[in-house]
Design a protein around this motif. Structure first.
Motif, mmCIF file in Angstrom:
data_model
loop_
_atom_site.group_PDB
_atom_site.id
_atom_site.type_symbol
_atom_site.label_atom_id
_atom_site.label_comp_id
_atom_site.label_asym_id
_atom_site.label_seq_id
_atom_site.Cartn_x
_atom_site.Cartn_y
_atom_site.Cartn_z
ATOM 1 N N CYS A 102 54.159 100.906 -98.236
ATOM 2 C CA CYS A 102 53.155 100.562 -97.139
ATOM 3 C C CYS A 102 53.086 101.473 -95.917
ATOM 4 O O CYS A 102 54.474 101.362 -95.356
ATOM 5 C CB CYS A 102 53.328 98.955 -96.864
ATOM 6 N N HIS A 127 47.924 100.755 -94.964
ATOM 7 C CA HIS A 127 47.612 99.404 -93.828
ATOM 8 C C HIS A 127 46.855 100.268 -92.556
ATOM 9 O O HIS A 127 46.058 99.475 -92.148
ATOM 10 C CB HIS A 127 48.956 99.095 -93.521
ATOM 11 N N THR A 166 42.641 98.473 -97.474
ATOM 12 C CA THR A 166 42.353 97.043 -96.990
ATOM 13 C C THR A 166 41.240 96.628 -96.787
ATOM 14 O O THR A 166 40.871 95.715 -96.570
ATOM 15 C CB THR A 166 43.065 97.059 -95.555
#
Length: 395
Positions: A102, A127, A166
């Protein structure tokens, strides 16, 4: 979608786990699907402090990390330390079937490369768009460091077997800028666990004797717009003639002290309260008592295409929202928010005043928002996309 379970290692650098809600939801989803889940992340300062712990069946290894200070040079030191600890702890975990990194930063592909040589597949969970984050945070233009950040992003995309985005804007970047096949990019939207967010009885005392409570929830960094919110509140008071409100700013970040100072400079300190990070129980108390919630993220290269967690959490609490006009803010909130022209603080203030005078509209907007996070934007839908991403990675 069913996935043959295996051993997954999730790498996080910028938050501890389970404090990172998105990552923790992913951990729980994978665990429930039968995966053996390990996490490597930094230690927290007040919570998530143990170096090694198993929480609800998820094995978590944490390392000490000093947050960056002093501009880009500070991040070089922070990221170097994080990489060393992450590689050290990855060796302790051993062979895995999937390494799930991430960002930020776009450096964890280096650990993924090591694990890929042992047979792991690499899932890149994007992210943030780090090049846009650099432009928005440091205001240095497309200098040498920006070009270096772009190069690291390209290498991360190239190394990844599967990319998790996302939202659709991030997926578009992964395909067009990252050269990934659309079939290898999966949209896993951040979504609150609606059962965690529930209304509790409103507490008038939180309004400090005023009829209305305004609330901000989130990180307080240079790009997060708390300064825009404070100037809008000054406009609400000075140009709008409104003093019938108290405002609470919940959260922390590297701009926290500067925002407290700005509040005093604007002579708002008698109407504005900064709580820092608070417990989930206190969060529910404040949001249940709030009349209007603020999403003041200004238009910049990052914010326009990013999904704001604060918006999702406001909607989970059935709160009406005032936001600046941002592409992904509108995708997330729809009619649960009113939108001021980008970065226009006086107009932002006027929309706050309008909602303060419109209780029926506030209630309607709150119901619309709650329906969005319980329906099309729910974590249940994101779970399916996450498991599909893992199935594609190990196929």
């Amino acid at each position: 979608m069913s996935v043959l379970p295996g051993k997954a290692l999730i790498l996080v650098e910028n938050l501890s786990v389970p404090f990172d809600r998105r990552v923790w939801q992913e951990c729980q989803t994978l665990r429930d699907a039968g995966w053996e889940v390990h996490v490597i992340c930094p230690q927290g300062t007040k919570r998530d402090t143990e170096a090694e712990v198993t929480v609800d069946g998820v094995h978590i290894l944490r390392y000490p990390l000093k947050a960056a200070t002093g501009g880009p040079a500070g991040y070089v030191q922070e990221y170097g330390s994080a990489l060393w600890h992450t590689l050290r702890l990855a060796r302790k975990v051993g062979r895995v079937d999937v390494v799930h990194a991430c960002n930020p930063p776009d450096l964890l592909f280096l650990v993924a490369l090591y694990l890929k040589r042992q047979g792991a597949k690499f899932v890149f969970d994007q992210h943030d768009l780090c090049p846009e984050l650099y432009l928005s945070r440091f205001d240095r233009g497309e200098d040498f460091l920006y070009r270096a950040v772009r190069a690291l992003e390209r290498r991360t995309y190239k190394t990844a077997d599967v990319v998790i985005a996302t939202n659709e804007s991030y997926k578009d970047v992964a395909v067009k800028r990252g050269g990934k096949s659309p079939d290898d990019v999966f949209v896993v939207r951040s979504a609150p666990m609606v059962e965690r967010f529930h209304l509790v009885p409103a507490e008038p005392e939180l309004k400090k004797g005023k009829p209305h409570l305004l609330a901000y929830l989130g990180v307080m960094g240079p790009q997060d717009g708390v300064d825009y919110a404070l100037r809008a509140l000054a406009s609400l008071r000075d140009e709008g003639g409104r003093t019938d409100w108290h405002a609470v700013f919940i959260g922390s970040g590297d701009a926290f002290d500067a925002m407290v100072a700005l509040s005093k400079e604007l002579k708002l300190d008698d109407q504005v309260e900064f709580t820092g990070r608070i417990s989930d129980e206190d969060l529910l108390r404040y949001l249940s008592s709030a009349d209007v919630c603020l999403s003041p993220d200004p238009l910049n290269p990052l914010n326009d295409v990013s999904t704001m967690n604060k918006i999702m959490e406001y909607m989970a609490m059935s709160r009406p929202i005032v936001s600046f006009e941002l592409r992904e803010a509108r995708v997330s909130a729809g009619e649960a928010a009113l939108y001021a022209p980008a970065n226009d603080e006086p107009e932002f203030a006027k929309l706050i005043a309008h909602l303060l005078d419109s209780p029926d509209q506030r209630a309607e907007m709150g119901e619309l928002g709650r329906a969005r996070v319980a329906g099309p934007l729910s974590w249940e839908n994101s779970q399916k996309a996450l498991l599909a991403a893992y199935a594609a990675a190990v196929r």
